[in-house]
Design a protein around this motif. Structure first.
Motif, short mmCIF file in Angstrom:
data_model
loop_
_atom_site.label_atom_id
_atom_site.label_comp_id
_atom_site.label_asym_id
_atom_site.label_seq_id
_atom_site.Cartn_x
_atom_site.Cartn_y
_atom_site.Cartn_z
N ILE A 128 15.05 -4.34 5.33
CA ILE A 128 13.84 -3.34 5.90
C ILE A 128 14.34 -2.63 6.87
CG2 ILE A 128 11.29 -2.86 5.85
CD1 ILE A 128 10.63 -5.04 3.22
N GLY A 129 14.30 -4.00 7.95
CA GLY A 129 14.26 -3.50 9.43
C GLY A 129 15.32 -2.21 9.71
N ALA A 130 16.55 -2.66 8.88
CA ALA A 130 17.70 -1.92 9.16
C ALA A 130 17.29 -0.54 7.96
CB ALA A 130 19.15 -2.25 7.86
N GLN A 176 0.81 -1.85 0.06
CA GLN A 176 0.31 0.07 0.45
C GLN A 176 0.76 0.90 -0.19
OE1 GLN A 176 -2.75 0.24 3.21
NE2 GLN A 176 -3.86 -1.51 2.07
N ALA A 177 2.06 1.20 0.48
CA ALA A 177 2.75 2.39 0.62
C ALA A 177 3.80 2.89 -0.71
CB ALA A 177 3.75 2.32 2.12
N GLY A 178 3.70 1.88 -1.41
CA GLY A 178 3.93 1.82 -2.92
C GLY A 178 4.81 0.69 -3.61
N LEU A 179 5.35 -0.04 -2.34
CA LEU A 179 6.35 -1.29 -2.66
C LEU A 179 6.09 -2.37 -2.55
CD1 LEU A 179 8.13 1.10 0.11
CD2 LEU A 179 8.85 1.12 -2.01
N ALA A 185 4.16 5.04 10.61
CA ALA A 185 3.69 6.10 11.75
C ALA A 185 4.06 7.54 10.79
CB ALA A 185 5.23 6.16 12.70
N ASP A 186 5.04 6.94 9.20
CA ASP A 186 5.39 7.33 8.65
C ASP A 186 5.07 6.65 7.15
OD1 ASP A 186 6.56 9.95 6.65
OD2 ASP A 186 8.72 9.77 7.93
N PRO A 187 4.38 6.66 5.80
CA PRO A 187 4.66 6.19 4.54
C PRO A 187 5.41 6.83 4.17
CG PRO A 187 2.12 5.82 5.32
CD PRO A 187 3.33 7.14 6.82
N ALA A 188 5.01 8.25 3.65
CA ALA A 188 6.04 8.79 2.77
C ALA A 188 7.33 8.69 2.97
CB ALA A 188 6.14 10.33 2.79
N GLY A 189 7.54 8.59 4.45
CA GLY A 189 9.37 8.53 5.20
C GLY A 189 9.64 7.06 4.88
N ALA A 190 8.54 6.12 4.79
CA ALA A 190 9.30 5.07 4.78
C ALA A 190 9.58 4.66 3.08
CB ALA A 190 8.21 4.07 5.36
N GLN A 191 8.16 5.20 2.33
CA GLN A 191 8.84 5.13 0.94
C GLN A 191 9.90 5.28 0.47
OE1 GLN A 191 5.57 6.79 -1.50
NE2 GLN A 191 6.30 5.00 -3.73
N ILE A 192 10.65 6.89 1.00
CA ILE A 192 11.57 7.30 -0.23
C ILE A 192 12.96 6.06 0.89
CG2 ILE A 192 13.14 9.08 0.62
CD1 ILE A 192 10.67 10.67 0.35
N LYS A 193 12.99 5.78 1.57
CA LYS A 193 14.04 4.99 2.55
C LYS A 193 14.46 3.65 1.83
CE LYS A 193 14.25 7.26 7.06
NZ LYS A 193 12.81 7.04 9.43
N LEU A 194 12.96 3.34 1.92
CA LEU A 194 12.73 2.02 1.04
C LEU A 194 13.03 1.85 -0.49
CD1 LEU A 194 10.41 -0.15 3.88
CD2 LEU A 194 12.65 -0.65 3.52
N SER A 195 13.04 3.28 -1.09
CA SER A 195 12.99 2.90 -2.58
C SER A 195 13.80 2.40 -3.06
CB SER A 195 12.89 4.80 -2.88
OG SER A 195 13.91 5.00 -2.97
N ALA A 196 15.57 2.58 -2.28
CA ALA A 196 16.35 2.03 -3.55
C ALA A 196 16.46 0.29 -2.91
CB ALA A 196 17.84 2.24 -2.43
#
Length: 188
Positions: free
Chosen positions: A47-49, A13-16, A66-77
């Motif tokens: 992902i946890g790291a 759902q977060a785009g990942l 807590a931060d879907p947009a931030g998670a998407q940015i962090k996990l995009s790589a």
């Protein structure tokens, strides 16, 4: 187990979606407890790291919520790497399917890899003899060209050998594991 499925859904759902599929593999399908589980746990650890939390479904779910947009940015790589690997494996599968199709239809083109390999090997032998065993004086410009051609033939010969022998056994196992877990692979 249900918590991992919730985390997978939340990542999707977060785009990942690729990461969600990898996480979902911890519990899903016949490979869930073995190969899929190992790859899924590896994905969970990455992902946890990236999120700075423990690789548990609860911690990942809370961090994404807590931060879907931030998670998407962090996990995009990680997501981009998963997609790149999926494309790479699909390309390999297509090449193998094409070669198998040529063999099954008994097309003359099926022999091209062997012919090209033979030509590469003959070029390598010819250049080796020219550079190491010819006693005549070779002009500097010709010697430089022969040296460059010899380097290219070494590279081509290595590629040809890898084509026939395949990659290392552990690399093949890894490719099979990842292929089985990717969305749309049909091997779940």
């Amino acid at each position: 187990m249900e918590n991992w499925m919730q985390a997978a859904g939340q990542l999707a759902q977060a785009g990942l979606p690729s990461l969600g599929s990898l996480i979902g593999s911890i519990t899903g399908g016949p490979l869930g407890g073995t190969i899929g589980g190992a790859v899924g746990r590896g994905a969970a650890a990455a992902i946890g790291a990236a999120l700075g939390v423990a690789p548990t479904p609860e911690a990942i779910t809370q961090a994404v919520a807590a931060d879907p947009a931030g998670a998407q940015i962090k996990l995009s790589a990680i997501e981009a790497d998963a997609k790149t690997q999926a494309d790479y494996l699909a390309d390999i599968a297509n090449a193998r399917a094409m070669q198998l199709g040529l063999v099954q239809t008994q097309s003359w083109v099926q022999n091209m890899p062997a012919i090209v390999t033979l030509l590469i090997f003959l070029a390598w032998i010819t250049l080796t003899v020219a550079l190491y065993f010819v006693q005549a004086e070779i002009p500097e410009r010709v010697y430089q060209l022969l040296s460059q051609a010899y380097g290219a033939s070494n590279l081509a010969l290595g590629t040809a050998i890898a084509f026939w022998l395949g990659s290392s056994r552990s690399s093949q196992i890894k490719d099979n594991q990842i292929t089985a877990l990717l969305p749309g692979s049909g091997r779940r």
